[in-house]
Every structure is written in C-alpha cells, then in structure tokens.
Design an enzyme around this catalytic site. Structure first.
Site, PDB file in Angstrom:
ATOM      1  N   SER A  94      41.534  70.034  10.222  1.00  0.00           N
ATOM      2  CA  SER A  94      41.839  68.831   9.528  1.00  0.00           C
ATOM      3  C   SER A  94      41.655  69.108   7.992  1.00  0.00           C
ATOM      4  CB  SER A  94      40.906  67.875  10.004  1.00  0.00           C
ATOM      5  OG  SER A  94      40.683  66.782   9.132  1.00  0.00           O
ATOM      6  N   GLY A 140      37.400  53.808   9.984  1.00  0.00           N
ATOM      7  CA  GLY A 140      36.741  53.065  10.393  1.00  0.00           C
ATOM      8  C   GLY A 140      36.617  51.760   9.714  1.00  0.00           C
ATOM      9  N   GLY A 150      39.208  49.582  10.884  1.00  0.00           N
ATOM     10  CA  GLY A 150      40.075  48.679  11.778  1.00  0.00           C
ATOM     11  C   GLY A 150      41.479  48.642  11.610  1.00  0.00           C
ATOM     12  N   SER A 164      43.189  51.294  12.788  1.00  0.00           N
ATOM     13  CA  SER A 164      43.927  52.052  13.857  1.00  0.00           C
ATOM     14  C   SER A 164      44.337  53.580  13.770  1.00  0.00           C
ATOM     15  CB  SER A 164      44.891  51.419  14.637  1.00  0.00           C
ATOM     16  OG  SER A 164      44.454  50.437  14.992  1.00  0.00           O
ATOM     17  N   ASP A 223      47.251  48.916  19.598  1.00  0.00           N
ATOM     18  CA  ASP A 223      47.393  49.774  18.641  1.00  0.00           C
ATOM     19  C   ASP A 223      48.188  51.170  18.514  1.00  0.00           C
ATOM     20  OD1 ASP A 223      45.507  47.983  17.925  1.00  0.00           O
ATOM     21  OD2 ASP A 223      43.617  49.364  18.072  1.00  0.00           O
ATOM     22  N   TYR A 249      32.475  45.014  21.839  1.00  0.00           N
ATOM     23  CA  TYR A 249      33.970  45.056  22.413  1.00  0.00           C
ATOM     24  C   TYR A 249      33.717  45.076  23.696  1.00  0.00           C
ATOM     25  CZ  TYR A 249      38.933  46.100  22.438  1.00  0.00           C
ATOM     26  OH  TYR A 249      40.139  46.217  22.833  1.00  0.00           O
TER      27      TYR A 249
HETATM   28  C1  GLA Z   1      40.971  47.146  18.510  1.00  0.00           C
HETATM   29  C2  GLA Z   1      41.505  47.490  20.145  1.00  0.00           C
HETATM   30  C3  GLA Z   1      42.890  46.687  20.528  1.00  0.00           C
HETATM   31  C4  GLA Z   1      42.505  45.139  20.453  1.00  0.00           C
HETATM   32  C5  GLA Z   1      41.798  44.801  19.124  1.00  0.00           C
HETATM   33  C6  GLA Z   1      41.439  43.305  19.006  1.00  0.00           C
HETATM   34  O1  GLA Z   1      41.782  47.238  17.743  1.00  0.00           O
HETATM   35  O2  GLA Z   1      41.797  48.842  20.039  1.00  0.00           O
HETATM   36  O3  GLA Z   1      43.238  46.988  21.776  1.00  0.00           O
HETATM   37  O4  GLA Z   1      41.859  44.827  21.452  1.00  0.00           O
HETATM   38  O5  GLA Z   1      40.722  45.491  18.836  1.00  0.00           O
HETATM   39  O6  GLA Z   1      42.524  42.695  19.107  1.00  0.00           O
END
Ligand code: GLA
Length: 384
Positions: free
Chosen positions: A68, A121, A123, A125, A171, A221
């Site tokens: 990496s 980190g 959000g 993805s 995602d 979650y």
């Molecule tokens: C994260 C999860 C997704 C989805 C979102 C909320 O990103 O990986 O699958 O559930 O949260 O919408």
C-alpha cells in the site's frame, strides 16, 4: 495520485514481475435513500471522482504480496491458508475478496500495489471501492467470466463475512456500476437499476467532511438493522405478507405508530425514506432540483430525529448549508455518526457556501471541515 507513479512503484517493489493490469474503483456519495438498502429498499447514489487504483500481476506460486503506497506498508499471505490480519487491517478487504473467489475457483498468487485518494473513515466508501477494485482485478487477471452483479455480491460478502461489517449492497453496487454524469437508482431487492442523468447544469454537488470519524458506526449500524428486523416481526401479525420494511407503505403509517417507541421511529424513517427516493428520482428526471433539494432536507430531518444516526457536527453542517440562499438541499450521507454531508447548491452560491462552512463550522466546533467538489463519475474499470 497518478498512473505513472503507481507503475513505477510497482516496478520498484516487484522488479521481476510482468507488467501489471491496472484497475480503478470509485468511492460514492449517496444523494438520497439512507439506511434503506438493507431493508430491500431504494437508493440513489453517485460514484465520485476519487478512486482506489490497483496494479496487479499473477505469480507462479500461491502467495499474495500487497504493497500500500498510502500506508507505506506490505502485507503477504498464502492463498492456501490465510486469516484476518490484525497488523494490516487494510489488507483484509483484499483477503476477504480472495476468500470469496476461492469458494468457486482456484486463484494464482498475485503481486498487488495500491493507492487511493478517497478520504478514509469519511463515509465515502473507500472500503467498498477497494473490494470492488480487487474483485475486478482478480477477475481480469485470471480471465474469469464472472459478471459484474456477481462481483458486486462477492465484494459485499467479503465485507459481511470476512471483514465482519454487516453493510448493505449500495456501496459496492455504485462503485462497480456508476457512470459519469449520472446517479444510479437501485432497487436493492431485485437489483434492477437505472442510470439517471444528473440535471446539474446550474447546480453543484458539494461534499463536506465533518472531520468526525464514525466511531459508533459499527455497533449502532448493526443495532439499526436488528431494530428494522424487529419492526418487521412486530408488524407481521397485522401485515402477514411483508418480509422487509420495503413492503410497508405510507398508508401503513398508522400501524407503525403503534409499534413500541424506537421501533416506530426506525420504521417510519425507512418507510418515508423509500417514498422520498421514489419521488426524488422523478424530480431528478424532470430536472426539478428545488423540489429534489427539499427531499434532501426532509431526509436529513428523518435521519436525525427518527433514525437517530446523525451527530451534532453533521447537524451543524446541514444547518449552515441550509442557511445560505441558493442551497437547494443538504443532508448527512452514508451510515452517519460522523463522516460527510452532501449539499446541492446553485452555481452562483458555491463561493458563499464555501465561505460560510469554512468559517462558521470551525467557530462552532473547533474542527476544520474539508470540502470536496465531486462530480458523478464512472464505475470500476481496467485502465490499460
Ligand atoms: C453504509 C453501508 C451501506 C448503507 C449505508 C446507509 O454506507 O455500507 O450499505 O447501508 O451505510 O445508507
């Protein structure tokens, strides 16, 4: 981040390897449809112009050697016998994808170098992008004919079963199948999807990083997922045909109100959010970004009050954005508890909004926010 640099590093780290195949996979921002994917519902994300790049070639043995660039770290394992890595957690996404392929095919050893510019980190993805990029790389390196939907499911299973995070499918789906200039409307039950051209000539998407790392996200979650399932069980005596909150519609809201406290709120969010996505897609197609923006605002309120996955800093960012004339709508995006907001703003208000966020967010929280002007981009692909 550039291709030449990646190729050069690959040659330095693996001087004897053959020329690598190079793939890229994007991160994503979700425009609307939050916490609906694992309820068999609807989502409208777009892929962003921030990526993971992977360069890889096959070896003559069964070892996987990964380097990496971002972490300046190596991780090595043998395909015949490997486990979750505590020392190099970032390598688990690659290990997990290998483990899923090995369930139905043999793999050769590989040399892999990776680099990314998706904020981690935050959000956006970065982990789904790494899984999807790895899945595509492995498929192409081995000449497999696994189709993209199966690669998406495999990438999601790597995260669920190997990494241990119970994410939905949004995602991985958008990272694989996004398209420049488009958002993607996905039915998470049937996996039918539609690429919807983004009507953004007079508006921009602004993604703002609150700087709050999503600390509680995993436990909260999973708790939300359980609560949704519990709501389905509690509604079944009244609505025997339902299997997920997706099957519950607005007319059933009076029944939802009868559920015990938190379950009622959670279910109300999912049911109203699904309807918002359906409405939002129509508005998007019609180019009505004012009304689309209002649904973004409603989505945020529902995530804050009913689903309770926002946090004070995200609320501050959203309120600041909403206070600027020319902002159509603003909401938290992703799982919540930190990470980013997404805002749709008129071109002529971008400078003002930037100014307000940079100054006032810092004053109120002591955190310097980061602003990313992302535009809708292509899904994962091989670059050479
Ligand atoms: C994260 C999860 C997704 C989805 C979102 C909320 O990103 O990986 O699958 O559930 O949260 O919408």
């Amino acid at each position: 981040m550039n291709l030449n640099n990646l190729q050069q590093v690959f040659k330095e780290i693996f001087p004897d390897a053959t020329d690598p195949v190079i793939v890229q996979a994007p991160g994503r921002v979700n425009l609307i449809g939050e916490h609906t994917d694992y309820n068999d519902g609807f989502v409208l994300p777009m892929a962003i112009n921030a990526h993971i790049l992977l360069a890889g070639s096959v070896r003559n043995d069964s070892e996987v050697h990964i380097y990496s660039i971002d972490f300046q770290a190596k991780s090595t394992f043998n395909l015949k016998n490997f486990i979750f890595s505590q020392e190099a957690p970032w390598s688990n996404y690659i290990r997990g994808v290998c483990a899923m392929f090995l369930e139905f095919t043999e793999l050769k050893g590989m040399n892999i170098v990776l680099q990314g510019d998706i904020p981690q980190g935050a959000g956006l993805s970065s982990s789904a992008a790494l899984e999807v990029g790895t899945a595509l790389l492995i498929r192409n390196l081995h000449g497999l004919n696994t189709d993209k939907i199966d690669l998406i499911k495999l990438a999601q299973r790597a995260e669920n079963e190997f990494v241990g995070v119970q994410c939905g499918i949004m995602d991985q789906f958008i990272s694989m199948l996004g398209k420049a200039g488009h958002a993607l409307f996905l039915d998470c039950r049937s996996l039918d999807y539609q690429l919807v051209p983004a009507p953004f000539t007079e508006a921009k998407i602004m993604v703002v990083n609150s700087g709050v790392k999503r600390g509680l996200v995993d436990s909260e979650y999973n708790l939300r997922r359980e609560q949704c399932q519990a709501a389905v069980e509690a509604l079944k005596p009244l609505l025997p045909e339902i299997t997920a909150l997706r099957d519950v519609c607005l007319e059933h809201l009076p029944l939802i109100e009868q559920l015990p406290g938190e379950l009622s709120k959670r279910a109300r969010h999912v049911v109203t959010e699904n309807q918002r996505v359906l409405d939002a897609v129509e508005l998007f197609k019609a180019g009505n970004i004012e009304a689309f923006g209002r649904l973004m605002n409603e989505s945020h309120a529902s995530l804050r009050d009913d689903y309770q996955v926002s946090c004070p800093q995200l609320d501050i960012l959203v309120e600041l954005a909403q206070s600027v004339p020319g902002t159509f709508g603003s909401r938290m995006t992703g799982a919540g508890f930190g990470g980013c907001t997404v805002t749709l703003v008129h071109n002529s208000s971008v400078a003002k909004l930037t100014d307000v966020i940079l100054n006032e967010y810092y004053q109120k929280t002591g955190i310097m926010p980061k602003i990313y002007p992302y535009s809708p981009s292509d899904g994962a692909k091989q670059l050479n």
